[in-house]
Design a protein around this motif. Structure first.
Motif, PDB file in Angstrom:
ATOM      1  N   ALA A  32     -14.393 -50.559 -40.994  1.00 15.92           N
ATOM      2  CA  ALA A  32     -13.406 -50.027 -41.730  1.00 15.92           C
ATOM      3  C   ALA A  32     -13.328 -48.385 -41.846  1.00 15.92           C
ATOM      4  CB  ALA A  32     -13.962 -50.467 -43.327  1.00 15.92           C
ATOM      5  N   VAL A  33     -14.035 -47.846 -41.144  1.00 17.26           N
ATOM      6  CA  VAL A  33     -13.864 -46.388 -41.242  1.00 17.26           C
ATOM      7  C   VAL A  33     -12.610 -45.899 -40.522  1.00 17.26           C
ATOM      8  CG1 VAL A  33     -15.080 -46.073 -38.806  1.00 17.26           C
ATOM      9  CG2 VAL A  33     -14.928 -44.129 -40.146  1.00 17.26           C
ATOM     10  N   ALA A  34     -11.816 -46.623 -39.487  1.00 19.12           N
ATOM     11  CA  ALA A  34     -11.022 -46.451 -38.891  1.00 19.12           C
ATOM     12  C   ALA A  34      -9.573 -46.543 -39.806  1.00 19.12           C
ATOM     13  CB  ALA A  34     -10.721 -47.100 -37.680  1.00 19.12           C
ATOM     14  N   PRO A  35      -9.538 -47.731 -40.500  1.00 22.22           N
ATOM     15  CA  PRO A  35      -8.199 -47.973 -41.337  1.00 22.22           C
ATOM     16  C   PRO A  35      -8.565 -47.077 -42.593  1.00 22.22           C
ATOM     17  CG  PRO A  35      -9.491 -49.938 -41.484  1.00 22.22           C
ATOM     18  CD  PRO A  35     -10.099 -49.185 -40.214  1.00 22.22           C
ATOM     19  N   ALA A  36      -9.614 -47.009 -42.936  1.00 19.27           N
ATOM     20  CA  ALA A  36     -10.066 -46.028 -44.204  1.00 19.27           C
ATOM     21  C   ALA A  36      -9.256 -44.540 -43.980  1.00 19.27           C
ATOM     22  CB  ALA A  36     -11.235 -46.170 -44.928  1.00 19.27           C
ATOM     23  N   THR A  37      -9.509 -43.981 -42.793  1.00 19.97           N
ATOM     24  CA  THR A  37      -9.160 -42.560 -42.640  1.00 19.97           C
ATOM     25  C   THR A  37      -7.597 -42.723 -42.424  1.00 19.97           C
ATOM     26  OG1 THR A  37     -11.432 -42.297 -41.372  1.00 19.97           O
ATOM     27  CG2 THR A  37      -9.472 -40.832 -41.095  1.00 19.97           C
ATOM     28  N   LEU A  77     -16.360 -43.921 -47.473  1.00 22.03           N
ATOM     29  CA  LEU A  77     -16.204 -45.312 -47.804  1.00 22.03           C
ATOM     30  C   LEU A  77     -17.564 -45.876 -48.803  1.00 22.03           C
ATOM     31  CD1 LEU A  77     -15.176 -47.041 -44.324  1.00 22.03           C
ATOM     32  CD2 LEU A  77     -14.165 -47.293 -46.741  1.00 22.03           C
ATOM     33  N   LEU A  78     -17.255 -46.567 -49.795  1.00 18.93           N
ATOM     34  CA  LEU A  78     -18.225 -46.897 -50.680  1.00 18.93           C
ATOM     35  C   LEU A  78     -18.462 -48.472 -50.595  1.00 18.93           C
ATOM     36  CD1 LEU A  78     -17.064 -45.122 -53.855  1.00 18.93           C
ATOM     37  CD2 LEU A  78     -18.741 -44.235 -52.248  1.00 18.93           C
ATOM     38  N   ASP A  79     -19.755 -48.768 -49.958  1.00 15.87           N
ATOM     39  CA  ASP A  79     -19.890 -50.243 -49.843  1.00 15.87           C
ATOM     40  C   ASP A  79     -21.130 -50.727 -50.874  1.00 15.87           C
ATOM     41  OD1 ASP A  79     -20.701 -52.745 -48.768  1.00 15.87           O
ATOM     42  OD2 ASP A  79     -21.214 -51.739 -46.669  1.00 15.87           O
ATOM     43  N   SER A  92     -13.281 -48.349 -51.063  1.00 16.67           N
ATOM     44  CA  SER A  92     -14.273 -49.374 -50.990  1.00 16.67           C
ATOM     45  C   SER A  92     -14.142 -49.985 -49.670  1.00 16.67           C
ATOM     46  CB  SER A  92     -14.185 -50.669 -52.325  1.00 16.67           C
ATOM     47  OG  SER A  92     -14.374 -49.886 -53.460  1.00 16.67           O
ATOM     48  N   VAL A  93     -15.229 -50.476 -48.861  1.00 20.56           N
ATOM     49  CA  VAL A  93     -15.157 -51.072 -47.743  1.00 20.56           C
ATOM     50  C   VAL A  93     -14.407 -52.267 -47.905  1.00 20.56           C
ATOM     51  CG1 VAL A  93     -16.552 -52.277 -46.112  1.00 20.56           C
ATOM     52  CG2 VAL A  93     -17.274 -50.205 -47.029  1.00 20.56           C
ATOM     53  N   SER A  94     -14.697 -53.070 -48.870  1.00 14.42           N
ATOM     54  CA  SER A  94     -13.932 -54.536 -49.193  1.00 14.42           C
ATOM     55  C   SER A  94     -12.371 -54.252 -49.128  1.00 14.42           C
ATOM     56  CB  SER A  94     -14.536 -55.215 -50.480  1.00 14.42           C
ATOM     57  OG  SER A  94     -14.170 -54.112 -51.646  1.00 14.42           O
ATOM     58  N   ASP A  95     -11.859 -53.092 -49.717  1.00 15.30           N
ATOM     59  CA  ASP A  95     -10.543 -52.930 -49.326  1.00 15.30           C
ATOM     60  C   ASP A  95      -9.849 -53.286 -48.093  1.00 15.30           C
ATOM     61  OD1 ASP A  95     -10.499 -52.262 -52.027  1.00 15.30           O
ATOM     62  OD2 ASP A  95     -10.677 -50.046 -51.589  1.00 15.30           O
ATOM     63  N   TYR A  96     -10.755 -53.407 -46.908  1.00  8.70           N
ATOM     64  CA  TYR A  96     -10.186 -53.214 -45.570  1.00  8.70           C
ATOM     65  C   TYR A  96     -10.724 -54.677 -44.971  1.00  8.70           C
ATOM     66  CZ  TYR A  96      -9.377 -48.451 -46.758  1.00  8.70           C
ATOM     67  OH  TYR A  96      -8.919 -47.474 -47.668  1.00  8.70           O
ATOM     68  N   GLY A  97     -11.159 -55.586 -45.569  1.00 11.24           N
ATOM     69  CA  GLY A  97     -11.575 -56.809 -45.098  1.00 11.24           C
ATOM     70  C   GLY A  97     -10.793 -57.603 -44.390  1.00 11.24           C
ATOM     71  N   ASP A  98      -9.377 -57.603 -44.765  1.00 10.86           N
ATOM     72  CA  ASP A  98      -8.369 -58.246 -44.064  1.00 10.86           C
ATOM     73  C   ASP A  98      -7.963 -57.736 -42.616  1.00 10.86           C
ATOM     74  OD1 ASP A  98      -8.201 -60.148 -46.112  1.00 10.86           O
ATOM     75  OD2 ASP A  98      -6.225 -59.383 -46.917  1.00 10.86           O
ATOM     76  N   ALA A  99      -7.871 -56.229 -42.688  1.00 11.76           N
ATOM     77  CA  ALA A  99      -7.827 -55.400 -41.371  1.00 11.76           C
ATOM     78  C   ALA A  99      -9.092 -55.712 -40.363  1.00 11.76           C
ATOM     79  CB  ALA A  99      -7.551 -54.105 -41.833  1.00 11.76           C
ATOM     80  N   VAL A 100     -10.216 -55.599 -40.990  1.00 10.42           N
ATOM     81  CA  VAL A 100     -11.302 -55.794 -40.048  1.00 10.42           C
ATOM     82  C   VAL A 100     -11.435 -57.197 -39.664  1.00 10.42           C
ATOM     83  CG1 VAL A 100     -13.739 -55.304 -40.010  1.00 10.42           C
ATOM     84  CG2 VAL A 100     -12.479 -53.911 -41.162  1.00 10.42           C
ATOM     85  N   GLY A 101     -11.226 -58.032 -40.265  1.00  5.65           N
ATOM     86  CA  GLY A 101     -11.257 -59.427 -39.856  1.00  5.65           C
ATOM     87  C   GLY A 101     -12.671 -59.880 -39.751  1.00  5.65           C
ATOM     88  N   ASP A 102     -12.945 -60.611 -38.289  1.00  2.31           N
ATOM     89  CA  ASP A 102     -14.373 -61.008 -38.245  1.00  2.31           C
ATOM     90  C   ASP A 102     -15.493 -60.172 -37.799  1.00  2.31           C
ATOM     91  OD1 ASP A 102     -13.617 -63.617 -39.155  1.00  2.31           O
ATOM     92  OD2 ASP A 102     -13.083 -64.211 -37.263  1.00  2.31           O
ATOM     93  N   ALA A 103     -15.025 -58.979 -37.575  1.00  2.00           N
ATOM     94  CA  ALA A 103     -15.735 -57.718 -36.754  1.00  2.00           C
ATOM     95  C   ALA A 103     -16.524 -57.102 -38.155  1.00  2.00           C
ATOM     96  CB  ALA A 103     -14.938 -56.613 -36.400  1.00  2.00           C
TER      97      ALA A 103
END
Length: 318
Positions: free
Chosen positions: A121-126, A72-74, A105-116
């Motif tokens: 993002a490691v989980a949805p990225a994997t 994951l690239l932040d 990119s970490v930002s790719d999973y912003g909607d999935a992570v939400g306010d956390a």
């Protein structure tokens, strides 16, 4: 006066009766055979369901790598020059051993992570990597703050080969050090393992983990990324979420192996929380700069530089 003669018994009546009885007997035989076959198939399915390790490993078809490295690239927390070095490190390692890289990119999973915290993002990225490469056998997640220092070591020879993991597994030790009452299983075998982790002196370390493709992998990632854990406000976000799951879900512990820290994720000397023998030494597989991006007075790029130069020398000499 004529009387109707009684009907003559056909000479074929008896043989037809025998044929009828024989047909009935055969039908019973076929029915019994069908019931037996169904019972056997049901038993095979039940065994495969209850003991998934007995099923064949996931094999990668021709042209597909057996191992996918997930990074994951932040870009919000690391500079582009730093990330370019991390990418070069992963690409060199994958090329050496025929692996596949999955950069996200970490930002790719912003909607999935939400306010956390975005470290979740490691989980949805994997999971994304698994969907992209469904035939890969293993997924190796390595955090952005980690550098592969011994590129000659393949995951197979270093950890995954038959007998090797059995020797490395830490059995009957606290899941969360130093004194968790929940411990790894004393009689666990390598054939039971789908998740390989290490730990530091305080927690499990999700910054470097190996996950075997399959039903358990999907189950584990779904549980880990459950909104209940993401919204619980753990002090260390996904790390404490992982600590919790491992201590309270025997289903997960039963499929997990812990290995010594220096096997999978040594810490740099500036990183706090290394296990008793968890600080990087020359020849170790990976070095992690834990906390370099969050700790005041530390700089990830500065800490990376001497190790990156050392890695370049090793790469050129091999």
């Amino acid at each position: 006066m004529q009387f109707a003669l009684p009907p003559r018994r056909s000479p074929h009546t008896l043989p037809l009766s025998r044929s009828s009885r024989m047909s009935s007997y055969r039908r019973k035989q076929l029915k019994s055979a069908a019931v037996l076959a169904f019972a056997i198939l049901s038993l095979i399915y039940l065994v495969r369901y209850l003991y998934p390790s007995a099923s064949p490993s996931v094999a990668a078809p021709v042209g597909t790598s057996g191992v996918v490295i997930v990074t994951l690239l932040d870009r919000q927390r690391f500079s582009e020059s730093y990330l370019k070095k991390i990418v070069a490190n992963r690409e060199d390692y994958a090329k050496r051993h025929g692996y596949t890289n999955f950069f996200a990119s970490v930002s790719d999973y912003g909607d999935a992570v939400g306010d956390a915290p975005m470290s979740w993002a490691v989980a949805p990225a994997t999971r994304h990597a698994m969907a992209t490469y469904p035939s890969a056998a293993y997924f190796f997640h390595l955090a952005t703050n980690a550098l592969i220092m011994n590129p000659t070591k393949s995951l197979e020879s270093h950890i995954l080969e038959k007998g090797r993991l059995e020797d490395l597994m830490m059995k009957d030790v606290p899941i969360v050090p130093p004194d968790s009452i929940i411990k790894t299983f004393a009689h666990q075998k390598e054939n039971d393992v789908d998740l390989i982790l290490t730990q530091d002196s305080e927690d499990l370390n999700p910054g470097s983990l190996i996950l075997k493709n399959g039903e358990f992998a999907r189950f584990f990632l779904d549980v880990w990324f459950d909104p209940l854990y993401r919204n619980y406000n753990f002090a260390k976000a996904e790390t404490h979420g992982l600590d919790h799951i491992m201590q309270w879900h025997p289903t997960v512990i039963a499929r997990t192996a812990l290995v010594p820290q220096r096997i999978l994720g040594s810490y740099s000397s500036d990183s706090p929380g290394a296990s008793l023998d968890g600080t990087y030494k020359d020849g170790d597989f990976v070095i992690q700069f834990r906390g370099c991006v969050d700790t005041q007075g530390r700089d990830c790029a500065h800490e990376l530089e001497p190790y990156y130069k050392l890695w370049e020398k090793k790469r050129q000499s091999d």
